[in-house]
Design a protein around this motif. Structure first.
Motif, PDB file in Angstrom:
ATOM      1  N   VAL A  97       0.841  -1.201   0.000  1.00 58.21           N
ATOM      2  CA  VAL A  97       0.000   0.000   0.000  1.00 58.21           C
ATOM      3  C   VAL A  97       0.880   1.256   0.000  1.00 58.21           C
ATOM      4  N   TYR A  98       1.926   1.221   0.822  1.00 60.08           N
ATOM      5  CA  TYR A  98       2.838   2.368   0.902  1.00 60.08           C
ATOM      6  C   TYR A  98       3.559   2.581  -0.429  1.00 60.08           C
ATOM      7  N   ASN A 129       2.564   1.885  -3.291  1.00 57.41           N
ATOM      8  CA  ASN A 129       1.621   2.314  -4.331  1.00 57.41           C
ATOM      9  C   ASN A 129       0.642   3.371  -3.805  1.00 57.41           C
ATOM     10  N   LYS A 130       1.093   4.162  -2.829  1.00 49.92           N
ATOM     11  CA  LYS A 130       0.187   5.067  -2.117  1.00 49.92           C
ATOM     12  C   LYS A 130      -0.493   6.095  -3.035  1.00 49.92           C
ATOM     13  N   LYS A 131       0.207   6.574  -4.053  1.00 51.80           N
ATOM     14  CA  LYS A 131      -0.405   7.553  -4.949  1.00 51.80           C
ATOM     15  C   LYS A 131      -1.555   6.927  -5.730  1.00 51.80           C
ATOM     16  N   GLU A 132      -1.349   5.702  -6.195  1.00 53.95           N
ATOM     17  CA  GLU A 132      -2.408   4.987  -6.914  1.00 53.95           C
ATOM     18  C   GLU A 132      -3.541   4.623  -5.977  1.00 53.95           C
ATOM     19  N   VAL A 133      -3.185   4.150  -4.763  1.00 45.64           N
ATOM     20  CA  VAL A 133      -4.184   3.717  -3.796  1.00 45.64           C
ATOM     21  C   VAL A 133      -5.124   4.864  -3.417  1.00 45.64           C
ATOM     22  N   GLN A 134      -4.573   6.043  -3.280  1.00 41.90           N
ATOM     23  CA  GLN A 134      -5.376   7.203  -2.898  1.00 41.90           C
ATOM     24  C   GLN A 134      -6.454   7.528  -3.935  1.00 41.90           C
ATOM     25  N   LYS A 135      -6.235   7.132  -5.158  1.00 43.82           N
ATOM     26  CA  LYS A 135      -7.186   7.417  -6.240  1.00 43.82           C
ATOM     27  C   LYS A 135      -8.202   6.286  -6.445  1.00 43.82           C
ATOM     28  N   ASN A 152     -11.271   3.678  -5.952  1.00 41.49           N
ATOM     29  CA  ASN A 152     -12.564   3.551  -5.281  1.00 41.49           C
ATOM     30  C   ASN A 152     -12.560   2.248  -4.480  1.00 41.49           C
ATOM     31  N   GLU A 153     -13.643   1.975  -3.761  1.00 43.94           N
ATOM     32  CA  GLU A 153     -13.673   0.804  -2.882  1.00 43.94           C
ATOM     33  C   GLU A 153     -13.467  -0.505  -3.640  1.00 43.94           C
ATOM     34  N   TYR A 200      -9.877  -0.880  -4.755  1.00 45.96           N
ATOM     35  CA  TYR A 200      -9.021  -1.133  -3.601  1.00 45.96           C
ATOM     36  C   TYR A 200      -9.151  -2.579  -3.145  1.00 45.96           C
TER      37      TYR A 200
END
Length: 221
Positions: free
Chosen positions: A141-142, A144-150, A152-153, A156
């Motif tokens: 998650v860390y 890929n944090k920029k992608e993860v922040q974008k 949706n549920e 994710y």
């Protein structure tokens, strides 16, 4: 949420359904029912078919009325969040894990159309890696944090399923893979034309926990 996705995805992917036939000897017929059940569950082609097919209907058959509608709806959401990558990884690691299962019937008791088998079983213990999995997911998650922040549920959940299946695929290939091992009771009964393992996790909880590599279906209640 991660624990729910992990547990439900494992349970959803693992369990299959089989039918058995009778032999001449009563105890042997009961034993054969168990052998056929296990062969059906652990055969590579069946494992792959079940994972790729994502049989919600089959999963519901085992869960029956023991799990509420919300949990079953969550199972359906998990199924819809699977990707080609997560399904492929899950299929591969479950085939490998199932190939490492060993078992031996130690005793069989039959009475009034029901039977109890005492079975010694040894399977990979995937629950032994819970902490390592948590660290692995947090790291991914860390990274890929920029992608993860974008995300949706749904995306994710797909991301988590991909990383979870990726993790377990690496785990089952280890030379020092951890196992769980004990004697368990397996409950079998006579159906109209055959003996068969009772496919209800409330009754055969120990068996399903071993088939789930430590993740018993009661964990999603």
């Amino acid at each position: 949420m991660k624990k729910i996705i992990l547990t439900m995805s494992l349970f959803f992917s693992v369990f299959l359904f089989s039918e058995t036939t009778n032999g001449n000897n009563l105890k042997q017929s009961v034993n054969n029912a168990f052998y056929e059940f296990m062969d059906f569950h652990t055969k590579a082609d069946n494992v792959r078919k079940n994972v790729m097919g994502n049989s919600l209907e089959g999963t519901n058959e085992i869960l029956g009325t023991n799990v509420d509608k919300t949990r079953k709806d969550n199972l359906q959401k998990i199924a819809k969040s699977q990707t080609n990558a997560s399904l492929s990884n899950s299929s591969d690691y479950l085939v490998i894990a199932n190939s490492k299962i060993t078992y031996k019937i130690k005793d069989t008791e039959v009475k009034n159309g029901e039977a109890v088998l005492n079975v010694h079983m040894k399977v990979p213990d995937l629950t032994a890696y819970n902490s390592e999995l948590q660290n692995y997911i947090e790291k991914k998650v860390y990274e890929n944090k920029k992608e993860v922040q974008k995300m949706n549920e749904k995306r994710y959940q797909s991301f988590l399923l991909e990383k979870i299946s990726e993790f377990y695929l690496n785990v089952v290939k280890r030379n020092d893979l951890k196992f769980m091992e004990s004697d368990i009771k397996v409950y079998v009964k006579k159906y109209p034309n055959k003996w068969g393992v009772i496919q209800d996790y409330k009754i055969n909880n120990a068996l399903y926990k071993y088939l789930g590599f430590g993740f018993g279906p009661e964990l999603i209640n």
